[in-house]
Design a protein around this motif. Structure first.
Motif, short mmCIF file in Angstrom:
data_model
loop_
_atom_site.label_atom_id
_atom_site.label_comp_id
_atom_site.label_asym_id
_atom_site.label_seq_id
_atom_site.Cartn_x
_atom_site.Cartn_y
_atom_site.Cartn_z
N LEU B 177 4.05 4.48 12.81
CA LEU B 177 4.14 3.21 12.11
C LEU B 177 3.91 3.40 10.62
N VAL B 178 2.84 4.12 10.26
CA VAL B 178 2.58 4.33 8.84
C VAL B 178 3.74 5.10 8.21
N LEU B 181 6.70 2.76 7.72
CA LEU B 181 6.44 1.80 6.63
C LEU B 181 6.62 2.50 5.28
N GLY B 182 6.18 3.75 5.21
CA GLY B 182 6.39 4.51 3.99
C GLY B 182 7.87 4.65 3.69
N TYR B 184 10.23 2.74 4.66
CA TYR B 184 10.77 1.41 4.37
C TYR B 184 10.68 1.11 2.88
N PHE B 185 9.49 1.36 2.31
CA PHE B 185 9.34 1.01 0.91
C PHE B 185 10.01 2.02 -0.01
N PHE B 191 14.93 -0.45 6.85
CA PHE B 191 14.57 0.36 8.00
C PHE B 191 15.80 1.09 8.54
#
Lengths: 374, 492
Positions: B177-178, B181-182, B184-185, B191
């Motif tokens: 997940l982390v 998310l990394g 993603y940004f 995504f």
């Protein structure tokens, strides 16, 4: 609450508290805000003591009213300091005249502490478990869900709009408190035997997650927190609903009493499991989306350690939620809770909550709708 | 072909199972559903080949994109490449065999099949999605069914095993997940895997995100030293549960490690390749030697799974196109093989009520069919040419050998030595159980496989033979996709 002899008083108090929350959310003046906050708190304390035969009920109410009075005092002190430095109590003017002087920071800290108390953020959470345990189920559900939701809304508004000039200060505060709240809530929840205390600590941990979302200053912060609160309302109400049905009929409140529940009450068990999965953030429940969006919002500031801590907290929380699931589905019990007859109204309520848990997540337009409002 | 059918079919089956009235109905519905899915997987394979033969060179086929959470730019974006097609075929094979093998589950039959089909739904969804968020969603969907399957229908230390599995897999997902998310940004709020593959992520950030993603997926695929849930989980799970865990769930991790971590973060992969090689070589040898010490058939296969899956990770760490192909072949081959292995163990256990090698002997005389299948799967496991294991492991070794330096050579040789150990434990286990005199008198009354078990075994044996005898079709599927990943690593 059918058996309570004082039903009219109870309803009046509840409505008064609701009025307070409505006023609180729409207030644009510090004093009105303070007044409505009190209106939303004091009736709840009275409601908490409604279980007249139980000592813990009045104990919880007493604890609540005392610590609530204390936090109100702090809040008022904070407001007076703010007034002293800016000369206004109107929120729009207030935000313009904030300059981040030390006195204002102190005022802000007091202000923050009062909110932290209402939201039961660690270290202001000590009243929560006792009050939740002692109060009648309806009050506990009301406290943990509706009152918390309302305060969280106004908290976000205050932070984002009024105290926006102090962004760098409250961001750090939020990060620290969020980590503290998640960790403490989770670690204490691990040890609980009583289902109400268990849900109390789990809801403290949930607040920690809400703080993670709020910490991202931006639309995503508001939207994800709002969405999560919506999801949380459904999930927590379902969990409390099932627990209250069982407690009302049999008086059993221990997690151990839930052993073998699936054999006798499959419907209640599935509802409880659904609610717990949603609280733990397991797909396809809405809790999964809610938590993920909170973390996404939090990650937008690129503090990956913070997000990693939050993500790891999800594992701890899964452990204790699974403890209940395991008790219900897997453990054997000599004398489990007997087959309960749930009335249709209760069933309907639970089904609405269950549908909310499932469909709030899968119907993505709900999220997009919330986004369009902000 | 519309890929929505692939998740629609299991969903409908699961709902139909819930509505069924009797146990018999539940069984037939849950057999019908996976049969349809198997047919669809074959249809997908056929259409995929036809498109490719017609000269369609796009990276993914049958692409669809539906807006989901517009505010966050999350889309229900899916499509398949060769790897996904192979994995979907594998899933449908294992699913139908799993359903057939658990025909006699009497305890909470409806819930059992419901969860089993939910697991398959998660796997199908995972393999077709091209959006990391949706992929993660499907990955997580399969955790709780596994927990419940082991906890309710399992045996032995089932609650401990179920808890350990759920928590370790959730730990893996937290890292994933982390990581996503990394991504993603860094990828401009997206995504989308295809889009992320085109963005250049700074090297120092790749070094942070790659281990998160790789270790996260590694937990699912028993990356050493995070493999500890595998022996406990596999041995406690009911037969179909073990088949699914080892056959499909571990492949979710391998697929993710290659398709997400390595493909999207090539610089990170280069940085950590040596560590991956060391860890997987340890896993291969450790798994093999640990298997030597086991006395319980399920533990034997569980530890040997750690060893075999190590080959996939080794192939990924080698960073050559052939090694990638081999790693993917090993995933498919091991999936079919290990599912069959667990199925056979389950059949033996149902009859003898023991899984201890020492308490069995001469089973060949009483259950010829089951022991024959046992032989086939054992030989496949030790890498006999003509069966799938040989093809896959050979490809990994050939790919590894392309790296000419001493480090890679030593790692390859070390890994290859494990095959000898494998031969020892497999032959010993089969020899003791199947050959010789019947040690236990009561075993004389035991019967051979029933129709459902025979069918399950035949389906999986067909899979093993199809890969072992004519691996060309699998190679055609995997090679172009592996080349695509390799291109990205080579920086083209």
């Amino acid at each position: 609450m059918k058996r309570t002899p004082h039903l009219p008083e109870f309803v009046t108090l509840m409505l008064a508290a609701m009025l307070g929350m409505d006023l609180m959310i729409s207030s644009a003046n510090m004093l009105i805000f303070y007044l409505s906050l009190e209106l939303a708190t004091i009736p709840v304390a009275a409601m908490a003591s409604f279980d007249l035969e139980k000592k813990t009920s009045s104990e919880g109410a007493m604890k609540m009213i005392l610590s609530s009075a204390f936090s109100s005092g702090i809040l008022l002190f904070g407001i007076s300091l703010l007034y002293g430095t800016t000369g206004t109590v109107n929120l729009p003017e207030l935000s313009q005249s904030l300059n981040g002087s030390p006195l204002q920071i102190m005022a802000f800290v007091f202000f923050f502490a009062a909110f932290a108390f209402k939201l039961s953020v660690v270290p202001f959470h000590l009243w929560t478990a006792d009050v939740y345990e002692g109060s009648p189920f309806a009050v506990t559900a009301f406290l943990s869900v509706i009152s918390k939701g309302a305060v969280a809304f106004i908290f976000i508004t205050m932070l984002y709009h009024v105290f926006q000039p102090m962004l760098h200060i409250w961001y750090m505060m939020l990060v620290i408190l969020a980590v503290l709240t998640m960790v403490t809530g989770n670690l204490f929840a691990l040890r609980q035997q009583n289902i109400k205390r268990f849900l109390a600590f789990s809801s403290i941990a949930q607040v920690g997650f809400i703080l993670v979302g709020i910490s991202s200053y931006g639309t995503m912060g508001v939207v994800s927190a709002t969405y999560f609160i919506l999801v949380y309302i459904f999930s927590n109400l379902a969990a409390f609903g099932v627990a209250s049905v069982i407690a009302e009929k049999t008086g059993k409140e221990k997690i151990d009493d839930y052993k073998g529940l699936y054999q006798t009450n499959p419907f209640l068990t599935w509802m409880m499991a659904l609610a717990l999965f949603s609280l733990a953030g397991i797909p396809p429940t809405a809790g999964f989306f809610g938590k993920l969006f909170l973390l996404t919002a939090g990650a937008s500031r690129a503090d990956y350690w913070f997000i990693l801590i939050a993500a790891l907290n999800m594992i701890i929380s899964l452990y204790y939620y699974l403890k209940v699931v395991r008790a219900m589905f897997m453990d054997k019990n000599e004398n489990p809770v007997e087959r309960l007859h749930t009335s249709n109204s209760v069933k309907l309520g639970l089904i609405i909550c269950g549908a909310g848990i499932v469909f709030t997540g899968l119907f993505s337009w709900i999220f997009d709708y919330i986004k369009s409002l902000s | 072909m519309n890929l929505l059918f692939l998740i629609g079919a299991p969903l409908l089956t699961a709902l139909a199972v819930l509505l069924a009235r009797s146990k018999q109905q539940v069984r037939w519905i849950s057999l019908a559903g996976p049969t349809v899915q198997l047919a669809m997987a074959f249809a997908l394979f056929y259409f995929f080949r036809r498109e490719k033969a017609a000269g369609n060179t796009s990276q993914v086929l049958f692409e669809q994109n539906h807006k989901l959470f517009e505010a966050l730019n999350i889309n229900f974006h899916f499509g398949v490449d060769g790897i996904a097609v192979a994995m979907i075929l594998l899933t449908s094979f294992v699913l139908i065999a799993g359903v057939l093998v658990s025909w006699n589950v009497e305890k909470m039959t409806k819930e059992f099949y419901f969860l089993l089909i939910l697991l398959a739904l998660g796997a199908y969804g995972f393999f077709i999605s091209l959006d990391l968020f949706i992929m993660f969603f499907f990955l997580e969907i399969s955790v709780i069914p596994k927990y419940l399957l082991i906890g309710i229908w399992g045996s032995g230390k089932k609650e401990y095993a179920a808890n350990k599995l759920a928590l370790m897999l959730m730990g893996g997902s937290a890292l994933i997940l982390v990581g996503i998310l990394g991504l993603y940004f860094l990828g401009g709020n997206s995504f989308d895997m295809l889009k992320l593959a085109k963005t250049n992520i700074p090297e120092n950030l790749q070094q942070i995100l790659f281990p998160l993603l790789f270790v996260g997926f590694g937990v699912f695929t028993a990356l050493f030293p995070l493999h500890t849930w595998v022996p406990d989980g596999h041995s406690s799970a009911p037969t179909a549960g073990s088949m699914f865990l080892a056959g499909i769930s571990m492949k979710l991790g391998g697929y993710g490690a290659l398709r997400v971590a390595t493909y999207l973060l090539p610089e990170g992969a280069k940085q950590y390749a040596d560590i991956i090689i060391i860890l997987s070589a340890i896993a291969i040898l450790y798994g093999a030697f640990a298997t030597m010490m086991q006395k319980d058939l399920k533990y034997i296969n569980a530890y040997s799974s750690v060893s075999h899956v190590g080959f996939s990770l080794l192939g990924i760490g080698m960073l050559t196109q052939t090694a990638f192909t081999g790693a993917l072949m090993q995933m498919v081959s091991h999936g079919v093989m290990t599912a069959l292995f667990f199925a056979v163990i389950g059949m033996i256990y149902d009859r003898t009520h023991t899984r201890m090698v020492a308490e069995m002997g001469g089973l060949m005389k009483v259950m010829p069919f089951i022991t024959t299948v046992f032989f086939i799967v054992g030989l496949c496991s030790l890498g006999l040419p003509g069966l799938s294991g040989f093809v896959a492991e050979m490809t990994v070794f050939v790919g590894s050998w392309e790296n000419a330096d001493a480090f890679h050579r030593i790692a390859t040789i070390a890994a290859a030595m494990s095959i000898v150990v494998t031969a020892v434990y497999i032959l010993r286990a089969i020899g003791r159980t199947a050959m010789g005199p019947i040690t236990n008198e009561s075993h004389l009354q035991l019967g051979d496989a029933r129709w459902n078990e025979k069918l399950a075994a035949i389906i999986l044996v067909a899979g093993i033979l199809a890969i072992g005898i004519a691996p060309g079709w699998l190679n055609d599927l995997l090679q172009p996709a592996a080349a695509e990943i390799m291109n990205r690593i080579a920086g083209k």
